[in-house]
Design a protein around this motif. Structure first.
Motif: not given
Length: 228
Positions: A119-127, A142-148, A183-189
């Motif tokens: 969550n920190a590495y891909l989403v940016g939640v925390g350091e 950075r720039g991937a736009g993952y929400a979760s 952010a658009a709901g796309g799911r990335w495995p």
């Protein structure tokens, strides 16, 4: 084409389905000094469907092309010395047995730590740094736009991480399957291979690799880490 293959007969009377859209060299083998056989993948429009004027997509065909080179004058020129031979495409490479044979529990200490790390590495939640072992350096994506992101499976090369966190300095390799949602709901495995090290009763990421079963972070394929 004629300048590269001055003495080679070219196809004639081709319709739209014979028009080459794109070519890519996929394999080459040296036959003798200065001569090669190069396998080229060529993309064509598909043949028209019966009763229509257009095809339904694109097809890929493979051709082995004989090529010779000349370094005269330092020009390094190439010449196609004969007509291509249509061949079957290259087969898929075989895969060996994986070293990651132990499935770790979803509610275990390691899975929880990895969930926070991703969550920190891909989403940016925390350091990201708070989840890294001392000396390990890794910048967040950075720039991937993952929400979760959710950890779906953790496979380890040993059973040392199944229960409580072991003694400090215990290091194991794991393969982690995650599913990120943008952010658009796309799911990335996504799938990662990491080394994790125990310290002060918790697991910390000590290396993240881009290739399966790669060597330690200082070696080829490493994305970040402190090495062995």
């Amino acid at each position: 084409m004629r300048s590269l293959a001055p003495d080679v007969a070219l196809p004639e009377g081709l319709g739209q389905s014979g028009a080459v859209l794109r070519t890519t060299a996929v394999r080459s083998a040296q036959l003798t000094r200065g001569t090669w056989s190069v396998v080229v993948a060529a993309q064509f429009p598909s043949a028209p469907v019966e009763g229509t004027k257009a095809g339904t997509g694109r097809t890929v065909r493979y051709f082995a092309v004989p090529v010779s080179s000349s370094d005269a004058g330092g020009a390094g020129g190439f010449t196609v010395t004969g007509a291509p031979a249509e061949v079957t495409g290259p087969g898929g490479a075989g895969t060996g047995a994986s070293r990651f044979t132990t499935a770790l529990p979803d509610d275990g200490a390691l899975a929880a730590s990895l969930g926070e790390f991703f969550n920190a590495y891909l989403v940016g939640v925390g350091e990201v740094s708070r989840y890294l072992a001392p000396g390990t350096r890794l910048e967040p994506v950075r720039g991937a736009g993952y929400a979760s992101v959710d950890v779906e499976e953790v496979l380890a090369e040993s059973d040392e991480a199944e229960g409580a966190v072991p003694v400090d300095g215990t290091r194991i390799r794991v393969r982690v399957s995650v599913r990120a949602v943008d952010a658009a709901g796309g799911r990335w495995p996504l799938e990662y291979e990491l080394s994790v090290t125990s310290r002060s009763g918790r697991w910390e990421v000590s290396a993240l690799r881009s290739g399966a079963d790669a060597d330690a972070a200082a070696g080829a394929g490493a994305v970040g880490g402190a090495g062995k």
